[in-house]
Write an enzyme that holds these catalytic residues in place. Structure first.
Site, mmCIF file in Angstrom:
data_model
loop_
_atom_site.group_PDB
_atom_site.id
_atom_site.type_symbol
_atom_site.label_atom_id
_atom_site.label_comp_id
_atom_site.label_asym_id
_atom_site.label_seq_id
_atom_site.Cartn_x
_atom_site.Cartn_y
_atom_site.Cartn_z
ATOM 1 N N HIS A 167 92.735 39.071 55.473
ATOM 2 C CA HIS A 167 93.900 38.591 56.227
ATOM 3 C C HIS A 167 94.875 39.742 56.461
ATOM 4 O O HIS A 167 95.531 39.815 57.500
ATOM 5 C CB HIS A 167 94.635 37.484 55.456
ATOM 6 C CG HIS A 167 93.791 36.271 55.192
ATOM 7 N ND1 HIS A 167 93.319 35.960 53.938
ATOM 8 C CD2 HIS A 167 93.345 35.303 56.026
ATOM 9 C CE1 HIS A 167 92.610 34.843 54.014
ATOM 10 N NE2 HIS A 167 92.605 34.426 55.267
ATOM 11 N N SER A 180 88.381 34.003 50.959
ATOM 12 C CA SER A 180 89.161 33.263 49.962
ATOM 13 C C SER A 180 88.218 32.571 48.985
ATOM 14 O O SER A 180 88.540 32.357 47.819
ATOM 15 C CB SER A 180 90.031 32.211 50.645
ATOM 16 O OG SER A 180 90.835 32.831 51.617
#
Ligand code: PAF
Length: 262
Positions: free
Chosen positions: A28, A177
């Site tokens: 990210h 994640s």
């Protein structure tokens, strides 16, 4: 959000949007940094979108840490973070959804029914809530990226979709994640995924290079096809026929090999 964006626009700033489901990591980080470089006002969204999960346990176990995410955004100079809850995003019964046919049918679409409808619908909603000039998506989710690109074109969203290369751990594992959920033993095994992709790339390249380094040869096609239908292979499993046609001077030669992939 619209007021924030409108106010940024009065300062002649371009708007960059980075949609995420939180549990932010350096993958990210690459999206946010790119948005920061290319736009004047960066909005990150953090929303674990329930409608894109095909399994309730996967949704429940998805990592969440809003405080760490906001600190991460702040460190990277994000101007605004939009972190709605499910009631804010879906206040009533959902009667409208976005289906991008074709590109979403296979692979992730087949293994996770309804997944891409959930993704396309929430991204369309985010594009409407945050009218951005540029929106950033990772190449790790390559099929998702293709679905969103098609949706943006088909529905005339006035936003440029910017693909950002995959960020990997030093051992090659793509950042995700979900990596947090691996046990130490699973984490040790996981880099084999990238090794396998690289090995496949090397052998395909090696096959093609053998032909393309010969100046007298022009390759017309070099493909892996289903041996019955001669359509491009859908799955690297079972029998696959590698087919090729080349021109050697003014002579056209063809050949093939039936490969049994176990
Ligand atoms: O890639 C993701 O994190 C999600 O699928 C997205 C694009 C934020 C939509 O929920």
């Amino acid at each position: 959000m619209r007021e924030h964006v409108a106010s940024a626009r009065t300062h002649r700033l371009t708007i960059g949007l980075v949609p995420t489901m939180g549990a932010l990591h350096e993958g990210h980080g690459a999206l946010l940094r790119r948005a920061r470089e290319e736009t004047g006002y960066v909005v990150a969204t953090i929303f674990v979108n329930p409608t894109q999960f095909d399994r309730p346990d996967d949704f429940q176990k998805y990592p969440r840490d809003i405080d760490a995410d906001l600190a991460f955004c702040e460190r990277l100079g994000v101007d605004a973070a939009f972190a709605p809850d499910a009631k804010e995003m879906y206040p009533g019964e959902i009667m409208t959804s976005v289906d991008v046919t074709g590109v979403s049918a296979r692979l992730e679409g087949e293994f996770r029914p309804g997944h891409f409808r959930g993704v396309a619908t929430v991204v369309a909603k985010l594009f409407n809530i945050i009218p951005a000039d540029r929106a950033y998506f990772g190449e790790k989710d390559a099929q998702q990226l293709a679905v969103i690109q098609k949706m943006a074109v088909d529905l005339n969203f006035p936003v440029t979709i910017v693909p950002v290369p995959t960020v990997r751990e030093p051992d090659g594992l793509a950042m995700s994640s979900r990596n947090q959920r691996l046990t130490p033993e699973q984490r040790r095994i996981a880099p084999v995924i990238y090794k396998a992709l690289c090995a496949a790339e090397r052998s395909i390249q090696a096959g093609l290079e053998l032909l393309s380094v010969v100046p007298e040869i022009q390759v017309e096609y070099f493909e892996a096809v289903d041996p019955t239908t001669f359509e491009p292979v859908e799955k690297m499993a079972g029998p696959v026929r590698i087919v090729t046609a080349v021109r050697l001077g003014d002579v056209r030669l063809i050949d093939n090999l039936l490969v049994s992939i176990r």
